[in-house]
Write a protein that holds these residues in place. Structure first.
Motif, PDB file in Angstrom:
ATOM      1  N   UNK A 487       0.830  -1.207   0.000  1.00  0.00           N
ATOM      2  CA  UNK A 487       0.000   0.000   0.000  1.00  0.00           C
ATOM      3  C   UNK A 487       0.867   1.261   0.000  1.00  0.00           C
ATOM      4  N   UNK A 488       1.976   1.244   0.741  1.00  0.00           N
ATOM      5  CA  UNK A 488       2.892   2.392   0.761  1.00  0.00           C
ATOM      6  C   UNK A 488       3.453   2.657  -0.635  1.00  0.00           C
ATOM      7  N   UNK A 489       3.918   1.579  -1.259  1.00  0.00           N
ATOM      8  CA  UNK A 489       4.538   1.734  -2.580  1.00  0.00           C
ATOM      9  C   UNK A 489       3.530   2.238  -3.613  1.00  0.00           C
ATOM     10  N   UNK A 490       2.389   1.564  -3.731  1.00  0.00           N
ATOM     11  CA  UNK A 490       1.402   1.933  -4.744  1.00  0.00           C
ATOM     12  C   UNK A 490       0.747   3.276  -4.440  1.00  0.00           C
ATOM     13  N   UNK A 491       0.483   3.549  -3.155  1.00  0.00           N
ATOM     14  CA  UNK A 491      -0.125   4.824  -2.775  1.00  0.00           C
ATOM     15  C   UNK A 491       0.734   6.001  -3.181  1.00  0.00           C
ATOM     16  N   UNK A 492       2.025   5.926  -2.892  1.00  0.00           N
ATOM     17  CA  UNK A 492       2.934   7.014  -3.247  1.00  0.00           C
ATOM     18  C   UNK A 492       3.157   7.100  -4.760  1.00  0.00           C
ATOM     19  N   UNK A 493       3.039   5.972  -5.430  1.00  0.00           N
ATOM     20  CA  UNK A 493       3.200   5.959  -6.883  1.00  0.00           C
ATOM     21  C   UNK A 493       1.998   6.579  -7.596  1.00  0.00           C
ATOM     22  N   UNK A 494       0.797   6.334  -7.087  1.00  0.00           N
ATOM     23  CA  UNK A 494      -0.423   6.750  -7.781  1.00  0.00           C
ATOM     24  C   UNK A 494      -1.016   8.067  -7.274  1.00  0.00           C
ATOM     25  N   UNK A 495      -0.488   8.625  -6.209  1.00  0.00           N
ATOM     26  CA  UNK A 495      -1.118   9.814  -5.613  1.00  0.00           C
ATOM     27  C   UNK A 495      -1.067  11.043  -6.514  1.00  0.00           C
ATOM     28  N   UNK A 496      -0.185  11.054  -7.519  1.00  0.00           N
ATOM     29  CA  UNK A 496      -0.038  12.234  -8.374  1.00  0.00           C
ATOM     30  C   UNK A 496      -1.336  12.583  -9.096  1.00  0.00           C
ATOM     31  N   UNK A 497      -2.133  11.579  -9.465  1.00  0.00           N
ATOM     32  CA  UNK A 497      -3.401  11.836 -10.150  1.00  0.00           C
ATOM     33  C   UNK A 497      -4.364  12.566  -9.222  1.00  0.00           C
ATOM     34  N   UNK A 498      -4.342  12.176  -7.954  1.00  0.00           N
ATOM     35  CA  UNK A 498      -5.205  12.821  -6.964  1.00  0.00           C
ATOM     36  C   UNK A 498      -4.702  14.228  -6.635  1.00  0.00           C
ATOM     37  N   UNK A 499      -3.375  14.406  -6.607  1.00  0.00           N
ATOM     38  CA  UNK A 499      -2.802  15.728  -6.326  1.00  0.00           C
ATOM     39  C   UNK A 499      -3.234  16.750  -7.368  1.00  0.00           C
ATOM     40  N   UNK A 500      -3.343  16.331  -8.621  1.00  0.00           N
ATOM     41  CA  UNK A 500      -3.759  17.252  -9.681  1.00  0.00           C
ATOM     42  C   UNK A 500      -5.202  17.694  -9.491  1.00  0.00           C
ATOM     43  N   UNK A 501      -5.993  16.813  -8.885  1.00  0.00           N
ATOM     44  CA  UNK A 501      -7.407  17.138  -8.681  1.00  0.00           C
ATOM     45  C   UNK A 501      -7.581  18.098  -7.507  1.00  0.00           C
ATOM     46  N   UNK A 502      -6.902  17.832  -6.387  1.00  0.00           N
ATOM     47  CA  UNK A 502      -7.081  18.668  -5.188  1.00  0.00           C
ATOM     48  C   UNK A 502      -6.156  19.891  -5.209  1.00  0.00           C
ATOM     49  N   UNK A 503      -5.233  19.888  -6.186  1.00  0.00           N
ATOM     50  CA  UNK A 503      -4.287  21.016  -6.340  1.00  0.00           C
ATOM     51  C   UNK A 503      -3.477  21.248  -5.060  1.00  0.00           C
ATOM     52  N   UNK A 504      -3.037  20.146  -4.467  1.00  0.00           N
ATOM     53  CA  UNK A 504      -2.201  20.185  -3.276  1.00  0.00           C
ATOM     54  C   UNK A 504      -1.221  19.010  -3.322  1.00  0.00           C
ATOM     55  N   UNK A 505      -0.114  19.167  -2.635  1.00  0.00           N
ATOM     56  CA  UNK A 505       0.779  18.026  -2.427  1.00  0.00           C
ATOM     57  C   UNK A 505       0.160  17.105  -1.387  1.00  0.00           C
ATOM     58  N   UNK A 506       0.178  15.833  -1.669  1.00  0.00           N
ATOM     59  CA  UNK A 506      -0.421  14.848  -0.763  1.00  0.00           C
ATOM     60  C   UNK A 506       0.694  14.037  -0.105  1.00  0.00           C
ATOM     61  N   UNK A 507       0.688  13.983   1.223  1.00  0.00           N
ATOM     62  CA  UNK A 507       1.653  13.204   1.979  1.00  0.00           C
ATOM     63  C   UNK A 507       0.903  12.084   2.710  1.00  0.00           C
ATOM     64  N   UNK A 508       1.331  10.845   2.480  1.00  0.00           N
ATOM     65  CA  UNK A 508       0.674   9.681   3.089  1.00  0.00           C
ATOM     66  C   UNK A 508       1.401   9.279   4.354  1.00  0.00           C
ATOM     67  N   UNK A 509       0.665   9.226   5.458  1.00  0.00           N
ATOM     68  CA  UNK A 509       1.222   8.794   6.745  1.00  0.00           C
ATOM     69  C   UNK A 509       0.504   7.510   7.158  1.00  0.00           C
ATOM     70  N   UNK A 510       1.214   6.382   7.134  1.00  0.00           N
ATOM     71  CA  UNK A 510       0.619   5.109   7.499  1.00  0.00           C
ATOM     72  C   UNK A 510       0.807   4.851   8.996  1.00  0.00           C
ATOM     73  N   UNK A 511      -0.282   4.548   9.663  1.00  0.00           N
ATOM     74  CA  UNK A 511      -0.262   4.345  11.107  1.00  0.00           C
ATOM     75  C   UNK A 511      -0.667   2.903  11.393  1.00  0.00           C
TER      76      UNK A 511
END
Length: 511
Positions: A487-511
């Protein structure tokens, strides 16, 4: 679970059919085989009201053939039902007895009420339209129902059908303009006398084979980009244009039309006028086609007695999404997990006023989450293409054709480029606002899917935080019940598509 086959023999006034179905709790209900014979039993009823020897022999020969097929297919559970022609024949009990003695097939003589009910029941359980008038034009009778919020309110069987109308009004196989008008005014008067039909202002749902022909003709003249006619919609204007076209063609010209079966060429004219008359009496602007009718109503009714949760007419798509997902390798737990996490994320975005809350969007998101990337079952690298093709080119109960394309666009979302490629044949179906909504939800689903890369459903919660000192950053706290390596690997790999939508940098913190 063992997939159970069941069959229905439908003895109608125009055609006699054997249809074989298969049902399982995993994959749902499927039609395996549909064999039709144009028997026109209505023409074999004498003036005195008896089915003549020719008609009896015709029926007997067909039942012998059908019984042989049932044995070859190993089908023990089947029902043989008869409608108007046998119901209206004065010698029906003798015929039923003869058929049982010679073939072993016990024929059920459906009442007018039963025939109308099963047609309504099939429509209510396979299309999403909450309230409608249904019409099933057989060879010797026409069944009409009105249901409101999926509950049956009225039902009636009228003693005329495609074959009887032809006998009553047509002098030859080609229908004249005067005969068109006569059938229209006759049918309109019949419908007006049914007081509960007048001015309902709801869609009319056509069930019969002739209704399918009307839908296919409309699709042909529009170069329609989708396959299938179940839940296809036409306007009253479309209907009038097709009626005008039909009335200008001879019988031989109608027989040559690809979208019209040759055995309906001589009866499509009267049927079209009956549809037109009903739409005017109901004051309906929409005509919708249901490929499911009497036979499916019988089968669904029988299945529900054994499996009460097999169908849900209040949310038709819900159970069908489960069957569809399981067909392509997704468990019910997996699709429910994706839907739950996607909704969590959506609500978090709305909580921070990044998106405007909409119940409709949550509903659409939920639909897409349940079948997202089902094309992986066929090929991992081409999952998006396969997903779009599978969903856009198959009938999905509970979704009309626009909703089906909408689902295909959402569930196949890979990136904007592929999205617009898939959208191209359907650009005029969607507004700019709808397109942007699908891109937003698609990017969200892509990230959610990456957060289940190991297919273990380990994400339990998602919380969004925005730091006032760094408002350009979106922090996602992702709570898990196991180590999220994939999930860490794929989440960080695919988040760019979501970043373009929300117009923000997205940082994933797994707990």
């Amino acid at each position: 679970m063992t997939k159970r086959k069941r069959a229905v023999i439908d003895i109608g006034s125009n055609t006699i059919r054997l249809v074989i179905y298969q049902y399982s709790k995993i994959s749902g209900l499927k039609e395996l085989m549909n064999i039709k014979s144009v028997a026109r039993l209505r023409n074999d009823i004498t003036e005195e009201g008896y089915l003549n020897e020719q008609g009896i022999q015709k029926l007997l020969n067909l039942l012998h053939s059908f019984k042989e097929m049932l044995i070859d297919y190993g089908i023990e559970h089947y029902r043989a039902v008869a409608t108007a022609s046998l119901r209206q024949s004065k010698n029906n009990q003798e015929i039923i007895k003869k058929m049982y003695e010679e073939t072993g097939i016990q024929i059920e003589l459906l009442s007018e009420q039963d025939e109308a009910y099963y047609g309504y029941f099939a429509v209510a359980n396979t299309i999403s339209t909450p309230s409608a008038v249904t019409i099933d034009i057989g060879g010797g009778s026409t069944e009409i129902t009105y249901y409101e919020q999926k509950e049956l309110k009225h039902a009636i069987s009228l003693p005329f059908g495609s074959v009887s109308l032809k006998r009553q009004f047509m002098q030859s196989d080609t229908m004249t303009k005067r005969e068109h008008d006569e059938v229209y005014h006759f049918a309109k008067q019949q419908f007006k006398e049914v007081t509960w039909l007048n001015d309902l202002k709801v869609p009319v749902v056509g069930i019969s084979g002739s209704a399918r022909s009307m839908a296919k003709m409309d699709q042909s003249r529009k170069n329609y980009p989708l396959t299938g006619v179940h839940q296809y919609r036409m306007s009253l204007a479309d209907f009038n244009e097709i009626n005008d076209e039909i009335s200008s063609l001879t019988y031989n010209e109608l027989k040559k039309m690809d979208e019209l079966s040759a055995d309906r060429a001589d009866i499509i004219g009267p049927v079209a006028e009956v549809f037109r008359a009903l739409m005017h009496v109901v004051d309906s602007q929409k005509f919708q086609l249901s490929r499911k009718g009497l036979r499916e109503g019988i089968v669904i009714s029988d299945i529900l007695k054994e499996y009460p949760l097999a169908f849900d007419r209040t949310d038709v798509f819900r159970s069908n999404a489960r069957y569809l997902a399981s067909e392509f390798g997704k468990s019910e737990n997996q699709i429910l997990h994706h839907a739950r996490i996607a909704e969590l994320m959506y609500r978090e975005l709305c909580r921070h006023e990044l998106w405007d809350y909409s119940e409709e969007e949550i509903y659409i998101l939920n639909q897409g989450a349940k079948v997202y990337m089902i094309g992986e079952y066929l090929e991992q690298d081409a999952a998006s293409q396969h997903t779009f093709y599978l969903l856009s080119n198959r009938s999905i109960n509970g979704l009309n054709h626009k909703e089906r394309v909408r689902l295909a666009l959402l569930a196949s979302y890979k990136n904007k480029d592929s999205f617009y490629t898939y959208l191209k044949p359907f650009e005029d179906w969607f507004t700019k606002e709808e397109v942007q909504m699908l891109i937003r939800l698609g990017a969200l689903l892509k990230l959610i899917y990456a957060l289940d890369a190991s297919k273990r459903s380990i994400v339990t919660d998602i919380v969004i935080e925005i730091n006032e000192e760094t408002p350009e950053v979106l922090d996602l706290e992702i709570q898990t019940r196991g180590y999220p390596l994939a999930e860490k690997y794929q989440g960080n790999k695919q988040k760019k598509h979501f970043e373009r939508i929300v117009k923000k940098d997205v940082v994933l913190h797994f707990v």
